[in-house]
Design an enzyme around this catalytic site. Structure first.
Site, PDB file in Angstrom:
ATOM      1  N   HIS A 267      16.432 -17.614 -37.393  1.00 27.40           N
ATOM      2  CA  HIS A 267      16.834 -17.027 -38.669  1.00 27.40           C
ATOM      3  C   HIS A 267      18.338 -17.195 -38.841  1.00 27.40           C
ATOM      4  CE1 HIS A 267      13.140 -14.927 -39.949  1.00 27.40           C
ATOM      5  NE2 HIS A 267      12.883 -14.881 -38.653  1.00 27.40           N
TER       6      HIS A 267
ATOM      7  N   LYS B 238      19.437 -26.898 -24.252  1.00 27.80           N
ATOM      8  CA  LYS B 238      19.758 -28.314 -24.483  1.00 27.80           C
ATOM      9  C   LYS B 238      18.655 -29.183 -23.879  1.00 27.80           C
ATOM     10  CE  LYS B 238      24.765 -27.667 -24.548  1.00 27.80           C
ATOM     11  NZ  LYS B 238      26.072 -28.034 -23.926  1.00 27.80           N
TER      12      LYS B 238
END
Length: 204
Positions: A122, A175
């Site tokens: 969000h 990552k």
């Protein structure tokens, strides 16, 4: 213009269609959608298993595929409301996992217990609005074949896990992790890689 395009382009029709699919203030499809629509739209491979206490928040407007002989264990939650959830063959989704699309999981993947894999975020930048009211941001997660993810891990939006990589228990992956490697920690870092010349796993 197709029927679906007509609905999407008309705010009132779109709101009505949404209400017909999802009860107000809920995030799971209505019973009639689960019983009479989803089984004919979504693909399940032969001998795949979805345990009875799994929460399947699966909607007809995005894809959900479960591959051959794959298993989704009890107390898991699968949600394709904001993006496709595609699970390959011979893959196990462990107890208490949460998978929120867009997510693509390969073949022979092992997900241990209480893992969160979410392609959804969000916005929060506008301080005059609650993050709940801000725009949803989705980035696909890709988990390649033969990956093993330990219990209590979090895989964040946009991450790719390469073939045969191992994620240690309790790690938070923010990552990409390369293939044939072992990553642990918060944030997860690669600690071992497979050396195809020496045929051994070597510390980085």
């Amino acid at each position: 213009m197709s029927f679906i395009s007509t609905i999407k382009s008309n705010p009132k029709l779109k709101q009505l269609a949404h209400w017909m699919l999802i009860p107000t203030n809920e995030h799971r499809p209505r019973l009639w959608v689960r019983w009479f629509v989803n089984p004919f739209i979504h693909q399940r491979g032969r001998h795949s298993i979805i345990r009875s206490r799994t929460r399947m928040d699966v909607f007809p407007y995005n894809k959900f595929n479960l591959g051959l002989r794959s298993v989704i264990e009890d107390f898991a939650t699968i949600n394709n409301g904001v993006g496709d959830v595609l699970i390959g063959d011979l893959t196990i989704v462990g107890l208490g996992n949460v998978i929120i699309g867009p997510v693509q999981i390969g073949n022979q993947v092992m997900l241990a217990q209480n893992i969160v894999i979410s392609g959804l975020n969000h916005g929060y930048e506008d301080v005059t609005l609650s993050p709940r009211e801000q725009k949803e941001v989705c980035k696909q997660i890709i988990i390649a074949d033969d990956v093993w993810i330990g219990s209590n891990c979090v895989i964040t939006a946009g991450v790719t896990l390469g073939k045969h990589c191992i994620i240690g228990a309790g790690s938070v992956v923010t990552k990409d992790i390369p293939e044939f490697s072992v990553a642990v920690g918060n944030p997860a870092k690669v600690i071992k890689k497979y050396n195809s010349l020496t045929l051994s796993w070597e510390r980085v």
